[in-house]
Write an enzyme that holds these catalytic residues in place. Sequence first.
Site, short mmCIF file in Angstrom:
data_model
loop_
_atom_site.label_atom_id
_atom_site.label_comp_id
_atom_site.label_asym_id
_atom_site.label_seq_id
_atom_site.Cartn_x
_atom_site.Cartn_y
_atom_site.Cartn_z
N CYS A 12 0.86 -1.19 0.00
CA CYS A 12 0.00 0.00 0.00
C CYS A 12 0.90 1.24 0.00
O CYS A 12 2.12 1.14 0.10
CB CYS A 12 -0.90 0.00 1.24
N GLU A 126 0.70 -0.41 16.42
CA GLU A 126 -0.15 0.73 16.05
C GLU A 126 -1.05 1.13 17.21
O GLU A 126 -1.23 2.33 17.49
CB GLU A 126 -1.01 0.40 14.82
N SER A 226 -0.99 -7.65 10.88
CA SER A 226 -2.41 -7.62 11.22
C SER A 226 -3.29 -7.74 9.99
O SER A 226 -4.22 -8.56 9.93
CB SER A 226 -2.74 -6.32 11.97
N SER A 269 1.91 -5.33 3.44
CA SER A 269 3.35 -5.20 3.67
C SER A 269 4.16 -6.28 2.94
O SER A 269 5.36 -6.41 3.17
CB SER A 269 3.65 -5.26 5.18
#
EC number: 1.17.7.4
Length: 314
Positions: A12, A126, A226, A269
């Site tokens: 991303c 996060e 995640s 990722s």
Amino acid sequence: MNILLANPRGFCAGVDRAISIVELALEIHGAPIYVRHEVVHNRFVVDGLKAKGAVFVEELDEVPDGAIVIFSAHGVSQEVRQEAKRRDLKVFDATCPLVTKVHMQVARASKKGTKAILIGHEGHPEVIGTMGQYDNQDAGIFLVESVEDIAKLPVSSQDDLTFMTQTTLSIDDTSDVIEALKEKYPAIQGPRKNDICYATTNRQQAVRELAKQSQLVLVVGSKNSSNSNRLAELASRMGVPSKLIDGPQDIDPSWLDGVETIGITAGASAPEVLVQSVVEHLKTLGVTGVSNLEGCEENMVFEVPKELRIHEVK
């Protein structure tokens, strides 16, 4: 036996930016460059950056005074930022801008004295960084992982109450939690749309379509990612066997028994080179055709910090 590739898949904009920051910092300043936490949750990416001279640490006390340090895409708490400043560390911030957006929501709530509820996974970097934006002792921020957690919240009044979400959650699970929060606290405030990022949303939607046409779904991504875990879970919930793999070395040929179509996607990722290595390996196991599933096009780009951008242009 055929392969069907999900679209979109893989990197991303936030991950692209984070990796570029580490690579440009190494190019400009030379090794070692310290990175607090894995810059993105992918073993292949991290090992590649280590080979170029990046040194990954979990805490700033492992970084020499005055050194260059990069904060990972997952973000850090205000306490970590203050420690870096106190120790005169040169910081390049690779926090995803969409995570920073949630940080700003939390910081505003803290400043106003508004109680905050964060929907997220306990212990995820996060979540730790986002919770660490709140420092108002008179109100408080509370973590909710599931609908069941809502009953345990030490929040009796719905006045001055708001919620935020981690950016890489299951869309379905998060919707259920938000619905339950609004049922218990009808006056609770929140973002106009949840904070789950565009890439997580798009990849989950692509997996829904992929699972409809596959007998096995392989998700390329690391175990600590995640968003990759959510993709594998989603396919499983749709009744399709799914496996989270780091690369071709993790594939068990017995998974392919009776399978006509293998669906493949990758977490945000995971680089495309890993997807292609999986495809090539599967060809040695009997795959004869590869096709792409149609999906939405992503054009999002996040710029690197100005100091690195100037060098990039040169």
